[in-house]
Structures are given as C-alpha cells and as structure tokens.
Design an enzyme around this catalytic site. Structure first.
Site, PDB file in Angstrom:
ATOM      1  CB  THR A  43      -0.915   0.009   1.236  1.00 29.90           C
ATOM      2  OG1 THR A  43      -1.670  -1.195   1.262  1.00 29.90           O
ATOM      3  CG2 THR A  43      -1.840   1.202   1.221  1.00 29.90           C
ATOM      4  CE1 TYR A 106     -16.150  -0.120  -6.564  1.00 25.61           C
ATOM      5  CE2 TYR A 106     -16.459  -2.059  -7.938  1.00 25.61           C
ATOM      6  CZ  TYR A 106     -16.815  -0.774  -7.588  1.00 25.61           C
ATOM      7  OH  TYR A 106     -17.828  -0.136  -8.258  1.00 25.61           O
ATOM      8  CE1 TYR A 132      -2.269  -4.829   5.130  1.00 18.45           C
ATOM      9  CE2 TYR A 132      -1.683  -4.464   2.829  1.00 18.45           C
ATOM     10  CZ  TYR A 132      -1.943  -3.975   4.096  1.00 18.45           C
ATOM     11  OH  TYR A 132      -1.858  -2.623   4.324  1.00 18.45           O
ATOM     12  NE  ARG A 137      -4.380   1.920   3.118  1.00 20.24           N
ATOM     13  CZ  ARG A 137      -4.219   3.078   2.499  1.00 20.24           C
ATOM     14  NH1 ARG A 137      -4.847   3.300   1.376  1.00 20.24           N
ATOM     15  NH2 ARG A 137      -3.437   4.013   3.003  1.00 20.24           N
ATOM     16  CE  LYS A 160       0.874  -4.286   6.647  1.00 14.12           C
ATOM     17  NZ  LYS A 160       1.168  -3.388   5.509  1.00 14.12           N
ATOM     18  CB  ILE A 203       4.582  -4.945   7.258  1.00 12.11           C
ATOM     19  CG1 ILE A 203       5.135  -6.374   7.104  1.00 12.11           C
ATOM     20  CG2 ILE A 203       4.626  -4.209   5.912  1.00 12.11           C
ATOM     21  CD1 ILE A 203       4.375  -7.247   6.121  1.00 12.11           C
TER      22      ILE A 203
END
Length: 291
Positions: A43, A106, A132, A137, A160, A203
């Site tokens: 990201t 999305y 992840y 997001r 993560k 991370i």
C-alpha cells in the site's frame, strides 16, 4: 524468517516516473540500518497506481539490490484472483522470499470468497504467501476462523494484520497451534502490544523515515528490554500518527524529502500533504529527534 522491522517501502517518483536510483538508495539505507525484511509494492508503495510493468520493475529492482541480505516480501495483491496469481508468479520468478496478498477490495467477497481467493493463489504458485487483512482499505475483513483454515495450507505462512484488534493474535495462535504461522503487525502505533502477544514484527510505514530506531525497538523486544522499547515507542508515537494525518504515503514521502532522500511526489488521485499536515509531520520529526 519474517521478523523485526520490515518497511513497507515507498516508491519514489521523479517527474511522474519511478525514481530507480532513489529507490535503490532507500533499500540500501534500510538494510544498513537493520531492517528485518523489505516489502516493495505494498500500500505504501502506491501499488494501486503503478502499472503492471512498473510493479514488476520495482519488485525486481528491490530483489536485485537486496541480493539476499534480507528477505523480500513482494506486494502481489489484487481484487482479481487471476491478476494476483500473475503477480505472485512474477515475484517467484524474480526471486522474492514471499508474497504479500491483500484481501480483494471493491468486490466485497464474503468469507467463502476470501478463502477461495487465497487458496487459488496458494495452490497456483509454490511461494510462501502472507495474508494481508486491512479492512479500513478493502472493506473485506478476513475473520479469525477463515485465517485459521487458510493457515493450514502449506504455502500460507502468515498474516499482516492491520485491524488493530490484538485479540486476534491469540485466536489465530490457538487455532493454529503447532503450525509455523507468523503474525506481523500492520499498524505502527500498536506494535509493542502486538509483539507482546506473540507477533514477530511489523510491516511498518514509520521505518521508511526512521529505520535504525524502529529496528532498535524490535531488537529490544527480542531481548525482553521493555523499558528501551517503550522509550522508543513514546518518542515516535507522534510520528506514527502524523504519517497518517493525510492520505498515505504522502506524509511519509514528505518526511523523506525533508531528510533529502527522495521527492515528495505522489500519484493522483493522491495529492501532497497541505501546509498544516506538513507542520504536524515536522513537529513529530523534531520530537523523534530526526530533524
């Protein structure tokens, strides 16, 4: 294999194009300052606005410059399973040690869809996969029960977690007892708590700006030196927060530009932090002793 301070590397730009030299210099800086690994094209690397050719170029350059000195976890996520498989295939061919695959965004898949997505990737490419989960997001939230089922796949080696829900560490650990499954923090401000509950590293966005200090904090945690770790965390908490006072990675790039390490260019639809955000970032850098 995956532990300590692992920067989610920015992708520097110059006049709209990837600045290869600045990126290579940032990779060297991280390794010299004790990074436990590197994540290109996550990201923070603005993967959403890199072309496929640029994405592959940045991953390959990171692996080339790193030359095996620390693990490279290549960002390789997509909301298209077929596209994600292609990125993981490239990561393997380029010599990455693992791939970081974000939950599809999305599309809003349910848990069955998320599980099928990650299983398809793990079945298709013999490369360690790190899940992840960042629902802020992606909207999709990989639930602990799904993580536990996926964690038993031989190619899925960790997660993560950027949910900020520390209880999930214990839930994952209980369900994956006996499995070699690493849990890596995805939120700088909760790193100490995450490590204390069994996480192996972070991370990190902040490590772009302060690699030596973040590496030192993780080393202190490894050595059960909680006093040192707390001192560093207290000094950097304002910066952790300031680096998200405007859409990331704009603040991180501005901070790096103040250190003379790369430009502060971001790609649309992101724009550079405004003056108020810049003042907040500079103030946090001063508190941390960086400027």
């Amino acid at each position: 294999m995956f532990n300590g301070s692992i920067p989610a590397l920015v992708t520097p730009f110059h006049n709209g194009e990837v600045d290869r030299k600045a990126f290579a210099d940032l990779v060297e800086r991280q390794i010299e300052n004790g990074a436990g690994g590197l994540v290109p094209c996550g990201t923070t690397g603005e993967s959403a606005t890199l072309s496929h050719a640029e994405h592959r170029e940045v991953v390959s350059l990171c692996i080339e410059v790193t030359a095996g000195r620390v693990p490279v976890i290549a960002g390789a996520g997509s909301n298209s399973t077929r596209e994600a498989i292609g990125l993981v295939e490239h990561a393997k061919e380029a010599g990455a040690d693992a791939a970081l695959c974000v939950c599809p965004y999305y599309n809003r898949p349910d848990q069955a869809g998320l599980e099928a997505h990650f299983r398809a990737i793990a079945d298709a490419v013999a490369l360690p996969i790190i899940l992840y989960n960042v629902p802020g997001r992606t909207v999709s939230d990989l639930q602990p029960e799904t993580v536990i089922r996926l964690g038993k796949h031989p190619n899925i080696v960790g997660i993560k977690d950027a949910t900020g829900d520390l209880a999930r560490i214990s839930l994952h650990s209980a369900g994956l007892k006996g499995e070699q499954f690493v849990q890596i923090c995805g939120e700088d401000p909760v790193t100490l708590g995450y490590r204390a509950m069994g996480g192996t590293g972070c991370i990190s966005v902040t490590s772009n700006v302060a690699p030596a200090e973040m590496a030192k904090m993780h080393k202190a945690m490894d050595e059960a030196d909680l006093e040192t770790a707390r001192e560093i965390e207290t000094r950097f908490i304002a910066l952790h927060k300031a680096l998200f006072c405007a859409p990331s990675p704009g603040p991180a790039k501005f901070a790096l530009s103040r250190l003379g390490l790369c430009s502060d260019e971001v790609r649309l639809p992101l724009v550079a932090p405004d003056d108020a955000a810049r003042r907040r970032i500079e103030a946090a850098m001063e508190i941390a002793g960086l400027i």
